[in-house]
Scaffold this motif. Sequence first.
Motif, PDB file in Angstrom:
ATOM      1  N   ILE A  32    -119.620  54.598 -26.785  1.00  0.00           N
ATOM      2  CA  ILE A  32    -119.986  53.690 -25.545  1.00  0.00           C
ATOM      3  C   ILE A  32    -118.820  53.586 -25.112  1.00  0.00           C
ATOM      4  CG2 ILE A  32    -120.512  52.723 -23.269  1.00  0.00           C
ATOM      5  CD1 ILE A  32    -123.302  52.500 -24.385  1.00  0.00           C
ATOM      6  N   ASN A  33    -117.374  53.804 -24.352  1.00  0.00           N
ATOM      7  CA  ASN A  33    -116.373  52.920 -24.833  1.00  0.00           C
ATOM      8  C   ASN A  33    -116.123  51.740 -24.268  1.00  0.00           C
ATOM      9  OD1 ASN A  33    -115.217  53.967 -22.817  1.00  0.00           O
ATOM     10  ND2 ASN A  33    -115.013  56.707 -22.991  1.00  0.00           N
ATOM     11  N   PRO A  34    -115.560  51.277 -24.044  1.00  0.00           N
ATOM     12  CA  PRO A  34    -114.983  49.995 -23.544  1.00  0.00           C
ATOM     13  C   PRO A  34    -114.744  50.222 -22.180  1.00  0.00           C
ATOM     14  CG  PRO A  34    -112.782  50.013 -25.373  1.00  0.00           C
ATOM     15  CD  PRO A  34    -113.598  51.296 -24.920  1.00  0.00           C
ATOM     16  N   GLN A  35    -114.340  51.540 -21.448  1.00  0.00           N
ATOM     17  CA  GLN A  35    -114.167  51.341 -20.026  1.00  0.00           C
ATOM     18  C   GLN A  35    -114.976  52.087 -19.226  1.00  0.00           C
ATOM     19  OE1 GLN A  35    -111.545  55.015 -19.183  1.00  0.00           O
ATOM     20  NE2 GLN A  35    -111.443  55.376 -16.616  1.00  0.00           N
ATOM     21  N   LEU A  36    -116.155  52.651 -20.418  1.00  0.00           N
ATOM     22  CA  LEU A  36    -116.972  53.300 -20.147  1.00  0.00           C
ATOM     23  C   LEU A  36    -118.098  51.893 -19.613  1.00  0.00           C
ATOM     24  CD1 LEU A  36    -119.639  55.317 -19.402  1.00  0.00           C
ATOM     25  CD2 LEU A  36    -119.795  55.609 -21.773  1.00  0.00           C
ATOM     26  N   LYS A  37    -118.069  51.123 -20.608  1.00  0.00           N
ATOM     27  CA  LYS A  37    -119.038  49.500 -20.495  1.00  0.00           C
ATOM     28  C   LYS A  37    -119.242  48.852 -19.325  1.00  0.00           C
ATOM     29  CE  LYS A  37    -120.165  46.252 -24.062  1.00  0.00           C
ATOM     30  NZ  LYS A  37    -119.351  45.065 -24.870  1.00  0.00           N
ATOM     31  N   ASN A  38    -117.366  48.784 -19.110  1.00  0.00           N
ATOM     32  CA  ASN A  38    -117.044  47.762 -18.121  1.00  0.00           C
ATOM     33  C   ASN A  38    -118.064  48.878 -16.666  1.00  0.00           C
ATOM     34  OD1 ASN A  38    -116.069  45.834 -17.012  1.00  0.00           O
ATOM     35  ND2 ASN A  38    -114.843  47.940 -15.859  1.00  0.00           N
ATOM     36  N   GLN A  39    -117.814  50.034 -16.584  1.00  0.00           N
ATOM     37  CA  GLN A  39    -118.171  50.663 -15.473  1.00  0.00           C
ATOM     38  C   GLN A  39    -119.533  50.408 -15.453  1.00  0.00           C
ATOM     39  OE1 GLN A  39    -117.248  54.884 -15.559  1.00  0.00           O
ATOM     40  NE2 GLN A  39    -114.706  54.583 -15.504  1.00  0.00           N
ATOM     41  N   LEU A  40    -120.091  50.758 -16.543  1.00  0.00           N
ATOM     42  CA  LEU A  40    -122.154  49.711 -16.346  1.00  0.00           C
ATOM     43  C   LEU A  40    -122.678  48.953 -15.815  1.00  0.00           C
ATOM     44  CD1 LEU A  40    -122.926  52.317 -19.853  1.00  0.00           C
ATOM     45  CD2 LEU A  40    -123.519  53.191 -17.941  1.00  0.00           C
ATOM     46  N   ALA A  41    -121.257  47.609 -16.650  1.00  0.00           N
ATOM     47  CA  ALA A  41    -121.898  46.419 -16.205  1.00  0.00           C
ATOM     48  C   ALA A  41    -121.304  46.067 -14.799  1.00  0.00           C
ATOM     49  CB  ALA A  41    -121.309  45.520 -16.985  1.00  0.00           C
ATOM     50  N   ASN A  42    -120.817  46.705 -14.059  1.00  0.00           N
ATOM     51  CA  ASN A  42    -120.827  46.400 -12.825  1.00  0.00           C
ATOM     52  C   ASN A  42    -121.646  47.628 -11.015  1.00  0.00           C
ATOM     53  OD1 ASN A  42    -118.521  45.211 -13.229  1.00  0.00           O
ATOM     54  ND2 ASN A  42    -116.707  46.140 -13.290  1.00  0.00           N
ATOM     55  N   ALA A  43    -122.324  48.183 -12.047  1.00  0.00           N
ATOM     56  CA  ALA A  43    -123.194  49.426 -11.455  1.00  0.00           C
ATOM     57  C   ALA A  43    -124.609  48.041 -12.104  1.00  0.00           C
ATOM     58  CB  ALA A  43    -123.357  50.299 -12.556  1.00  0.00           C
ATOM     59  N   LYS A  44    -124.982  47.701 -10.318  1.00  0.00           N
ATOM     60  CA  LYS A  44    -126.415  47.251 -10.460  1.00  0.00           C
ATOM     61  C   LYS A  44    -127.102  47.613 -10.276  1.00  0.00           C
ATOM     62  CE  LYS A  44    -123.296  43.820 -10.507  1.00  0.00           C
ATOM     63  NZ  LYS A  44    -123.616  42.754 -12.656  1.00  0.00           N
ATOM     64  N   THR A  45    -127.265  49.261  -9.713  1.00  0.00           N
ATOM     65  CA  THR A  45    -128.436  50.192  -9.149  1.00  0.00           C
ATOM     66  C   THR A  45    -128.613  51.091  -9.569  1.00  0.00           C
ATOM     67  OG1 THR A  45    -127.428  51.210  -7.383  1.00  0.00           O
ATOM     68  CG2 THR A  45    -128.108  48.819  -6.917  1.00  0.00           C
ATOM     69  N   PRO A  46    -130.301  51.738 -10.296  1.00  0.00           N
ATOM     70  CA  PRO A  46    -130.167  53.107 -10.305  1.00  0.00           C
ATOM     71  C   PRO A  46    -129.018  53.798 -10.075  1.00  0.00           C
ATOM     72  CG  PRO A  46    -132.401  52.140 -10.123  1.00  0.00           C
ATOM     73  CD  PRO A  46    -131.367  50.650  -9.325  1.00  0.00           C
ATOM     74  N   ILE A  47    -129.212  54.148  -9.096  1.00  0.00           N
ATOM     75  CA  ILE A  47    -128.350  55.004  -8.734  1.00  0.00           C
ATOM     76  C   ILE A  47    -126.922  55.140  -8.935  1.00  0.00           C
ATOM     77  CG2 ILE A  47    -126.953  56.289  -6.745  1.00  0.00           C
ATOM     78  CD1 ILE A  47    -129.308  55.503  -5.187  1.00  0.00           C
ATOM     79  N   GLN A  48    -126.752  53.907  -8.715  1.00  0.00           N
ATOM     80  CA  GLN A  48    -124.634  53.254  -9.659  1.00  0.00           C
ATOM     81  C   GLN A  48    -125.162  53.698 -11.007  1.00  0.00           C
ATOM     82  OE1 GLN A  48    -124.449  49.539  -8.057  1.00  0.00           O
ATOM     83  NE2 GLN A  48    -124.076  50.262  -6.192  1.00  0.00           N
ATOM     84  N   GLN A  49    -125.811  53.449 -11.211  1.00  0.00           N
ATOM     85  CA  GLN A  49    -125.783  53.732 -13.380  1.00  0.00           C
ATOM     86  C   GLN A  49    -125.671  55.103 -13.503  1.00  0.00           C
ATOM     87  OE1 GLN A  49    -129.353  51.249 -14.142  1.00  0.00           O
ATOM     88  NE2 GLN A  49    -128.595  49.397 -13.749  1.00  0.00           N
TER      89      GLN A  49
END
Length: 270
Positions: free
Chosen positions: A194-211
């Motif tokens: 998990i690179n920093p960009q992906l980690k940041n995107q997942l942190a901002n994804a609040k719902t299962p669909i967003q994740q």
Amino acid sequence: MNHTKPDTKILTQIINNPIVKFITILALCTSCNPGFGEQIVATNTNSTSIAIKFVPPPPPPPNRGEPTGRAQGGAGRGCEPTALVPVTKSNNGNLLWGLTVAERPQFWFSLPRSLTSKDAIEFVLTDNQKKTVYKTKLNSLTTPQGIASFPIPENIPALKIGQSYNWSFSVYCDFQTIEDKPGNVQGTIQRIAINPQLKNQLANAKTPIQQATVYAKNGIWFDALTTLGINIRKEKSKEISSAWTELLRQVNLEKNSSLPITNCCDTPKK
């Protein structure tokens, strides 16, 4: 008869009202094109399913994985399972290949038919040296036709980052009385970091669909599908089911999207 002259200021305010303008335009468009209003509604209702988009990653290097179809074997007796994995074109031919960031990912398969105590299923995971990492065979099943998942148990060592693993899933139809090759499907999985960009995107994804959407747009198939699959079991949400259907449609697996997710194989024993 007395006629009251309309107040020009009030008329101007009414005409310039945005809501009045919208209704007027909608009425005019509907009169010209009776389906106009329906098109607006259809676009809004499909916004959830359209949002998820799987972006396939580059194919694996040569000699990484073996060419395969989605299902094979079973002598045409309805024993052929289907792996819910995209077909990737490479120099090796068509591969069932995908990425994961999970230490112990889940694998998803469509069962060819309802299984009984006469049938058995087997799942095998090997490393790139062909050493068995995990193997399980389950007998005496009574499972309706549907989609089954195989998670790697917690007592199995985590997949190594950057390493590819080969997997196979077999259905033995009436194995106690008929000697026959099982229906079998096989493919390859690779764990990535998990690179920093992906980690940041997942942190901002609040719902299962967003994740799931984050995983899909980064080409991480197994985690996108698993995120939706495990939440379909929990919530029975129309939005999640819609995203599940859309994700499978994008990799030509839509015929499996309407099948129920069974309780088979959630916690297989070693």
